[in-house]
Design an enzyme around this catalytic site. Structure first.
Site, PDB file in Angstrom:
ATOM      1  N   GLU A 191      12.821  -8.641   3.051  1.00  0.00           N
ATOM      2  CA  GLU A 191      11.953  -7.523   3.428  1.00  0.00           C
ATOM      3  C   GLU A 191      12.739  -6.227   3.257  1.00  0.00           C
ATOM      4  O   GLU A 191      13.872  -6.127   3.752  1.00  0.00           O
ATOM      5  CB  GLU A 191      11.547  -7.735   4.896  1.00  0.00           C
ATOM      6  N   PRO A 225       0.791  -1.225   0.000  1.00  0.00           N
ATOM      7  CA  PRO A 225       0.000   0.000   0.000  1.00  0.00           C
ATOM      8  C   PRO A 225       0.828   1.283   0.000  1.00  0.00           C
ATOM      9  O   PRO A 225       1.834   1.371   0.716  1.00  0.00           O
ATOM     10  CB  PRO A 225      -0.800  -0.103   1.313  1.00  0.00           C
ATOM     11  N   ASN A 226       0.380   2.215  -0.804  1.00  0.00           N
ATOM     12  CA  ASN A 226       0.917   3.583  -0.894  1.00  0.00           C
ATOM     13  C   ASN A 226       2.270   3.680  -1.596  1.00  0.00           C
ATOM     14  O   ASN A 226       2.748   4.787  -1.860  1.00  0.00           O
ATOM     15  CB  ASN A 226       1.016   4.243   0.497  1.00  0.00           C
ATOM     16  N   ARG A 250      11.672   5.426  13.565  1.00  0.00           N
ATOM     17  CA  ARG A 250      10.442   6.196  13.381  1.00  0.00           C
ATOM     18  C   ARG A 250       9.461   5.907  14.518  1.00  0.00           C
ATOM     19  O   ARG A 250       9.876   5.597  15.628  1.00  0.00           O
ATOM     20  CB  ARG A 250       9.875   5.892  11.998  1.00  0.00           C
ATOM     21  N   ALA A 261       2.754  -0.410   5.184  1.00  0.00           N
ATOM     22  CA  ALA A 261       2.248  -0.533   6.555  1.00  0.00           C
ATOM     23  C   ALA A 261       1.731  -1.936   6.875  1.00  0.00           C
ATOM     24  O   ALA A 261       1.627  -2.299   8.056  1.00  0.00           O
ATOM     25  CB  ALA A 261       1.149   0.499   6.794  1.00  0.00           C
ATOM     26  N   TYR A 266      10.550   9.614   1.753  1.00  0.00           N
ATOM     27  CA  TYR A 266      10.664   8.516   0.791  1.00  0.00           C
ATOM     28  C   TYR A 266      11.383   8.894  -0.496  1.00  0.00           C
ATOM     29  O   TYR A 266      11.542   8.062  -1.378  1.00  0.00           O
ATOM     30  CB  TYR A 266       9.264   7.970   0.468  1.00  0.00           C
ATOM     31  N   HIS A 272      12.613  -1.870   3.433  1.00  0.00           N
ATOM     32  CA  HIS A 272      11.948  -0.602   3.743  1.00  0.00           C
ATOM     33  C   HIS A 272      12.868   0.533   3.341  1.00  0.00           C
ATOM     34  O   HIS A 272      14.065   0.498   3.658  1.00  0.00           O
ATOM     35  CB  HIS A 272      11.605  -0.503   5.238  1.00  0.00           C
ATOM     36  N   ASN A 277       8.434  -5.016  -0.136  1.00  0.00           N
ATOM     37  CA  ASN A 277       8.184  -3.859   0.712  1.00  0.00           C
ATOM     38  C   ASN A 277       6.670  -3.800   0.886  1.00  0.00           C
ATOM     39  O   ASN A 277       5.948  -3.361  -0.014  1.00  0.00           O
ATOM     40  CB  ASN A 277       8.712  -2.569   0.085  1.00  0.00           C
ATOM     41  N   HIS A 324       3.449  -4.157   9.450  1.00  0.00           N
ATOM     42  CA  HIS A 324       3.311  -4.045  10.898  1.00  0.00           C
ATOM     43  C   HIS A 324       2.102  -4.804  11.457  1.00  0.00           C
ATOM     44  O   HIS A 324       2.013  -5.003  12.659  1.00  0.00           O
ATOM     45  CB  HIS A 324       3.228  -2.560  11.284  1.00  0.00           C
ATOM     46  N   ARG A 378       4.773  11.066  -2.637  1.00  0.00           N
ATOM     47  CA  ARG A 378       4.356  10.752  -1.266  1.00  0.00           C
ATOM     48  C   ARG A 378       5.468  11.139  -0.282  1.00  0.00           C
ATOM     49  O   ARG A 378       6.567  10.563  -0.323  1.00  0.00           O
ATOM     50  CB  ARG A 378       4.124   9.236  -1.161  1.00  0.00           C
TER      51      ARG A 378
HETATM   52  C1  DQA Z   1       7.872   1.654   4.461  1.00  0.00           C
HETATM   53  C2  DQA Z   1       7.758   1.849   5.975  1.00  0.00           C
HETATM   54  C3  DQA Z   1       6.347   1.582   6.459  1.00  0.00           C
HETATM   55  O1  DQA Z   1       6.247   1.797   7.854  1.00  0.00           O
HETATM   56  C4  DQA Z   1       5.370   2.524   5.762  1.00  0.00           C
HETATM   57  O2  DQA Z   1       4.055   2.228   6.163  1.00  0.00           O
HETATM   58  C5  DQA Z   1       5.507   2.490   4.292  1.00  0.00           C
HETATM   59  C6  DQA Z   1       6.847   2.495   3.723  1.00  0.00           C
HETATM   60  C7  DQA Z   1       9.260   2.035   3.939  1.00  0.00           C
HETATM   61  O3  DQA Z   1       9.561   1.652   2.801  1.00  0.00           O
HETATM   62  O4  DQA Z   1      10.026   2.724   4.609  1.00  0.00           O
HETATM   63  O5  DQA Z   1       4.528   2.523   3.561  1.00  0.00           O
HETATM   64  O6  DQA Z   1       7.666   0.288   4.172  1.00  0.00           O
END
Ligand code: DQA
Length: 158
Positions: free
Chosen positions: A97, A9-10, A106, A76, A22, A99, A73, A79, A17
Protein backbone atom coordinates in the site's frame (compact mmCIF):
# COMPACT_ATOMS: atom_id res chain seq x y z
CA UNK A 1 8.86 -10.69 -11.70
CA UNK A 2 5.71 -9.01 -12.92
CA UNK A 3 4.20 -6.19 -10.88
CA UNK A 4 1.16 -3.95 -11.34
CA UNK A 5 1.05 -0.34 -10.21
CA UNK A 6 -2.59 0.35 -9.42
CA UNK A 7 -3.93 3.81 -8.67
CA UNK A 8 -7.41 4.70 -7.51
CA UNK A 9 -9.67 7.74 -7.59
CA UNK A 10 -8.26 11.18 -8.40
CA UNK A 11 -4.70 9.93 -8.85
CA UNK A 12 -5.04 10.41 -12.61
CA UNK A 13 -5.09 14.13 -11.77
CA UNK A 14 -1.62 14.17 -10.23
CA UNK A 15 0.35 17.15 -11.43
CA UNK A 16 -2.56 19.56 -11.18
CA UNK A 17 -4.36 18.12 -8.15
CA UNK A 18 -3.48 20.00 -4.94
CA UNK A 19 0.20 20.27 -5.93
CA UNK A 20 1.19 21.56 -2.49
CA UNK A 21 0.20 18.14 -1.14
CA UNK A 22 0.79 15.78 -4.03
CA UNK A 23 3.55 17.51 -6.01
CA UNK A 24 3.67 18.61 -9.63
CA UNK A 25 4.65 15.33 -11.29
CA UNK A 26 1.94 13.67 -13.40
CA UNK A 27 0.96 10.04 -12.92
CA UNK A 28 2.43 9.17 -16.32
CA UNK A 29 5.70 10.85 -15.28
CA UNK A 30 5.79 8.83 -12.08
CA UNK A 31 4.98 5.63 -13.97
CA UNK A 32 7.82 6.29 -16.43
CA UNK A 33 10.21 6.56 -13.49
CA UNK A 34 8.82 3.38 -11.92
CA UNK A 35 9.18 1.49 -15.22
CA UNK A 36 12.82 2.56 -15.60
CA UNK A 37 13.60 1.67 -11.98
CA UNK A 38 11.85 -1.68 -12.30
CA UNK A 39 13.49 -2.55 -15.64
CA UNK A 40 16.94 -2.14 -14.04
CA UNK A 41 15.85 -4.81 -11.57
CA UNK A 42 14.31 -7.17 -14.14
CA UNK A 43 10.81 -6.34 -13.00
CA UNK A 44 8.08 -5.98 -15.63
CA UNK A 45 5.50 -3.35 -14.84
CA UNK A 46 1.92 -2.88 -15.89
CA UNK A 47 -0.29 -0.11 -14.63
CA UNK A 48 -3.93 0.70 -14.12
CA UNK A 49 -5.78 3.74 -12.83
CA UNK A 50 -9.49 4.15 -12.28
CA UNK A 51 -11.83 6.41 -10.39
CA UNK A 52 -14.19 3.46 -9.91
CA UNK A 53 -13.88 0.82 -7.21
CA UNK A 54 -15.48 -1.88 -9.39
CA UNK A 55 -13.02 -1.25 -12.23
CA UNK A 56 -10.11 -1.61 -9.80
CA UNK A 57 -11.59 -4.89 -8.58
CA UNK A 58 -12.10 -6.12 -12.17
CA UNK A 59 -8.44 -5.36 -12.88
CA UNK A 60 -7.22 -7.20 -9.78
CA UNK A 61 -9.45 -10.20 -10.53
CA UNK A 62 -8.27 -10.40 -14.14
CA UNK A 63 -4.58 -9.60 -13.76
CA UNK A 64 -3.93 -10.69 -10.17
CA UNK A 65 -3.38 -14.38 -11.00
CA UNK A 66 -0.59 -13.38 -13.42
CA UNK A 67 1.21 -11.04 -11.03
CA UNK A 68 3.99 -11.46 -8.46
CA UNK A 69 3.07 -8.28 -6.64
CA UNK A 70 0.85 -5.21 -6.62
CA UNK A 71 1.70 -1.64 -5.64
CA UNK A 72 -1.60 -0.04 -4.69
CA UNK A 73 -2.44 3.58 -4.03
CA UNK A 74 -6.20 3.34 -3.65
CA UNK A 75 -6.68 7.05 -2.90
CA UNK A 76 -9.65 7.70 -0.64
CA UNK A 77 -10.95 4.14 -1.19
CA UNK A 78 -8.16 3.20 1.23
CA UNK A 79 -10.28 4.54 4.05
CA UNK A 80 -13.62 2.91 3.28
CA UNK A 81 -13.43 0.65 0.20
CA UNK A 82 -14.47 -2.69 1.67
CA UNK A 83 -15.14 -4.31 -1.71
CA UNK A 84 -11.63 -3.36 -2.79
CA UNK A 85 -10.32 -4.62 0.53
CA UNK A 86 -11.92 -8.02 -0.12
CA UNK A 87 -10.44 -8.13 -3.63
CA UNK A 88 -6.98 -7.42 -2.18
CA UNK A 89 -7.50 -10.12 0.46
CA UNK A 90 -8.29 -12.62 -2.30
CA UNK A 91 -5.08 -11.92 -4.23
CA UNK A 92 -2.43 -14.61 -4.18
CA UNK A 93 0.44 -12.14 -4.48
CA UNK A 94 1.69 -9.58 -1.95
CA UNK A 95 0.37 -6.03 -2.06
CA UNK A 96 2.24 -2.92 -0.93
CA UNK A 97 0.00 0.00 0.00
CA UNK A 98 1.44 3.36 -1.02
CA UNK A 99 0.41 6.91 -0.19
CA UNK A 100 2.20 9.96 -1.49
CA UNK A 101 1.36 11.93 1.63
CA UNK A 102 1.81 10.95 5.25
CA UNK A 103 -1.82 10.04 5.85
CA UNK A 104 -1.16 9.80 9.60
CA UNK A 105 -0.40 13.52 9.76
CA UNK A 106 -3.56 14.61 7.96
CA UNK A 107 -7.28 14.53 8.74
CA UNK A 108 -8.28 11.79 11.20
CA UNK A 109 -10.33 9.90 8.59
CA UNK A 110 -7.15 9.28 6.60
CA UNK A 111 -5.50 7.42 9.48
CA UNK A 112 -7.74 4.41 8.99
CA UNK A 113 -6.88 2.06 6.15
CA UNK A 114 -9.11 -0.92 5.42
CA UNK A 115 -6.32 -2.24 3.18
CA UNK A 116 -3.41 -2.40 5.61
CA UNK A 117 -4.52 -5.59 7.32
CA UNK A 118 -4.56 -7.42 3.99
CA UNK A 119 -1.36 -5.87 2.63
CA UNK A 120 2.25 -6.90 3.07
CA UNK A 121 3.21 -3.38 4.10
CA UNK A 122 2.49 0.31 3.81
CA UNK A 123 4.69 3.15 2.51
CA UNK A 124 3.50 6.67 3.26
CA UNK A 125 4.82 10.20 3.10
CA UNK A 126 7.70 9.91 0.61
CA UNK A 127 5.90 11.28 -2.44
CA UNK A 128 6.51 9.63 -5.80
CA UNK A 129 9.65 7.76 -4.62
CA UNK A 130 7.27 5.74 -2.44
CA UNK A 131 6.33 3.75 -5.55
CA UNK A 132 10.02 2.87 -6.06
CA UNK A 133 10.36 1.86 -2.41
CA UNK A 134 7.34 -0.39 -2.90
CA UNK A 135 9.10 -2.14 -5.81
CA UNK A 136 12.07 -2.73 -3.50
CA UNK A 137 9.70 -4.11 -0.86
CA UNK A 138 8.15 -6.55 -3.33
CA UNK A 139 11.61 -7.62 -4.53
CA UNK A 140 12.66 -8.29 -0.94
CA UNK A 141 9.55 -10.37 -0.30
CA UNK A 142 10.02 -12.25 -3.57
CA UNK A 143 13.67 -13.01 -2.72
CA UNK A 144 12.52 -14.50 0.57
CA UNK A 145 9.82 -16.53 -1.17
CA UNK A 146 7.09 -14.71 0.69
CA UNK A 147 3.66 -15.08 -0.88
CA UNK A 148 0.29 -13.62 -0.03
CA UNK A 149 -0.46 -16.25 2.60
CA UNK A 150 2.55 -15.25 4.65
CA UNK A 151 2.53 -11.53 3.95
CA UNK A 152 -0.18 -10.46 6.34
CA UNK A 153 -3.25 -11.70 4.50
CA UNK A 154 -4.61 -13.59 7.41
CA UNK A 155 -8.09 -12.19 6.87
CA UNK A 156 -8.23 -10.01 9.95
CA UNK A 157 -11.19 -7.72 10.26
CA UNK A 158 -10.27 -4.13 9.28
C1 DQA B 1 -3.51 9.42 -0.97
C2 DQA B 1 -4.08 9.75 0.41
C3 DQA B 1 -5.59 9.60 0.43
O1 DQA B 1 -6.11 9.94 1.70
C4 DQA B 1 -6.22 10.52 -0.61
O2 DQA B 1 -7.62 10.32 -0.63
C5 DQA B 1 -5.63 10.34 -1.95
C6 DQA B 1 -4.19 10.24 -2.06
C7 DQA B 1 -2.00 9.68 -1.05
O3 DQA B 1 -1.39 9.18 -2.00
O4 DQA B 1 -1.44 10.39 -0.22
O5 DQA B 1 -6.33 10.36 -2.96
O6 DQA B 1 -3.72 8.04 -1.22
Amino acid sequence: MRVAIVNGPNLGQLGCREPSLYGTETLSGILARVRAYAAERDVEVEDFQSNHEGALIDFLEERGPLLDGVVLNAGALTHYGLSLRDAVAALRCPVVEVHLTNVHRREPFRRRSVLSAVSAGQIVGFGAPGYLLAIDGLLALHARGVDAATSNKGGEAP
